[in-house]
Write a protein that holds these residues in place. Sequence first.
Motif, PDB file in Angstrom:
ATOM      1  N   HIS A   7      21.632   8.176  48.328  1.00 21.83           N
ATOM      2  CA  HIS A   7      22.451   9.366  48.507  1.00 21.83           C
ATOM      3  C   HIS A   7      22.869   9.526  49.963  1.00 21.83           C
ATOM      4  O   HIS A   7      24.040   9.759  50.270  1.00 21.83           O
ATOM      5  N   GLN A  27      19.260   7.907  45.117  1.00 23.66           N
ATOM      6  CA  GLN A  27      20.057   8.610  44.128  1.00 23.66           C
ATOM      7  C   GLN A  27      19.371   8.519  42.761  1.00 23.66           C
ATOM      8  O   GLN A  27      18.838   7.488  42.385  1.00 23.66           O
ATOM      9  N   GLY A  28      19.400   9.606  42.006  1.00 29.23           N
ATOM     10  CA  GLY A  28      18.866   9.622  40.662  1.00 29.23           C
ATOM     11  C   GLY A  28      17.505  10.284  40.560  1.00 29.23           C
ATOM     12  O   GLY A  28      16.626  10.028  41.386  1.00 29.23           O
ATOM     13  N   ARG A  32      14.320  17.910  36.362  1.00 25.68           N
ATOM     14  CA  ARG A  32      15.298  18.963  36.647  1.00 25.68           C
ATOM     15  C   ARG A  32      14.521  20.197  37.110  1.00 25.68           C
ATOM     16  O   ARG A  32      14.495  21.233  36.447  1.00 25.68           O
ATOM     17  N   ASP A  40      22.507  17.392  43.858  1.00 23.85           N
ATOM     18  CA  ASP A  40      23.517  16.349  44.010  1.00 23.85           C
ATOM     19  C   ASP A  40      22.904  14.948  43.974  1.00 23.85           C
ATOM     20  O   ASP A  40      23.642  13.954  43.949  1.00 23.85           O
ATOM     21  N   THR A  41      21.569  14.857  43.942  1.00 26.60           N
ATOM     22  CA  THR A  41      20.918  13.534  43.846  1.00 26.60           C
ATOM     23  C   THR A  41      20.508  13.193  42.412  1.00 26.60           C
ATOM     24  O   THR A  41      19.981  12.114  42.172  1.00 26.60           O
ATOM     25  N   TRP A  42      20.724  14.094  41.459  1.00 27.07           N
ATOM     26  CA  TRP A  42      20.231  13.883  40.098  1.00 27.07           C
ATOM     27  C   TRP A  42      20.862  12.670  39.412  1.00 27.07           C
ATOM     28  O   TRP A  42      20.172  11.872  38.781  1.00 27.07           O
ATOM     29  N   ASN A  43      22.162  12.516  39.513  1.00 30.04           N
ATOM     30  CA  ASN A  43      22.898  11.488  38.771  1.00 30.04           C
ATOM     31  C   ASN A  43      22.658  10.101  39.366  1.00 30.04           C
ATOM     32  O   ASN A  43      23.019   9.829  40.510  1.00 30.04           O
ATOM     33  N   LEU A  44      22.062   9.221  38.575  1.00 30.08           N
ATOM     34  CA  LEU A  44      21.750   7.869  39.044  1.00 30.08           C
ATOM     35  C   LEU A  44      22.998   7.055  39.346  1.00 30.08           C
ATOM     36  O   LEU A  44      22.948   6.091  40.116  1.00 30.08           O
ATOM     37  N   GLN A  45      24.130   7.438  38.773  1.00 32.73           N
ATOM     38  CA  GLN A  45      25.368   6.690  38.999  1.00 32.73           C
ATOM     39  C   GLN A  45      26.127   7.154  40.244  1.00 32.73           C
ATOM     40  O   GLN A  45      27.161   6.596  40.600  1.00 32.73           O
ATOM     41  N   GLY A  46      25.618   8.167  40.917  1.00 33.38           N
ATOM     42  CA  GLY A  46      26.281   8.652  42.121  1.00 33.38           C
ATOM     43  C   GLY A  46      25.837   7.878  43.350  1.00 33.38           C
ATOM     44  O   GLY A  46      25.237   6.812  43.266  1.00 33.38           O
TER      45      GLY A  46
END
Length: 242
Positions: A7, A27-28, A32, A40-46
């Motif tokens: 991230h 990231q990921g 929750r 903003d770090t939750w999504n592994l694809q970000g």
Amino acid sequence: MIKGRIHSIESMGLVDGPGIRTVVFFQGCPLRCAYCHNPDTWNLQGGTEITPKELLKKLLRFKPYFEKSGGGVTFSGGEVLLQPDFLIEILKLCKENGIHTAIDTSGFGPGKFDKILKYADLVLLDIKHANDSGYRNLTGQSKKGLDEFLKALSNSNTKLWIRHVVVPGLTDSKEHILKLGKIIKGIKNVEKIELLPYHTLGINKYEKLGINYKLNNVPPMDKEYTKELENLLKEYIKKKRL
């Protein structure tokens, strides 16, 4: 070729392990947490895709700064254990280059814990709750993931710092803190225990991302009472170990 997703990188971390730390946020995250300040770090694809060697090159630039203070690199998140192969490779590279490493984790990941702990110098473990129902309510996941990581820690000699966020109405009772103490007294190599007061500094991120913030009406935790609970916890663990 192994690649990971990060991230961001913070060059002057002062509360993420000993000395000055360069902090790499992975990231990921599978949790929750109701009070998470980095949704903003939750999504592994970000985030940004990067190889271990590319990341090492960035970290070596900061080495002269953190090395003088007895610091190093802390891998945080998100959840670092969610990318085990990438984490193992960057831990190996850091060890080969004389860099002290710490992983800041909630203990949730797909496995390879033994190998990760083999190369990490320090674990900063965030224990979210003392029982399964409370864990599910706070994080959306079972406490079983943490329990699996605790088993791996019991077979490891990796040093450990334990952290726990105190949230009004959720984790702020003395009864809860003593239950947490029962868990901690069964863990090896604990060097430090910190209770952290819940704060509301990350709420604006939820508004920007259009995500409902579950603790909207919960006030920040009183810092003095948090310290009182921390002292209670440490005294309980000390008596149990005598």
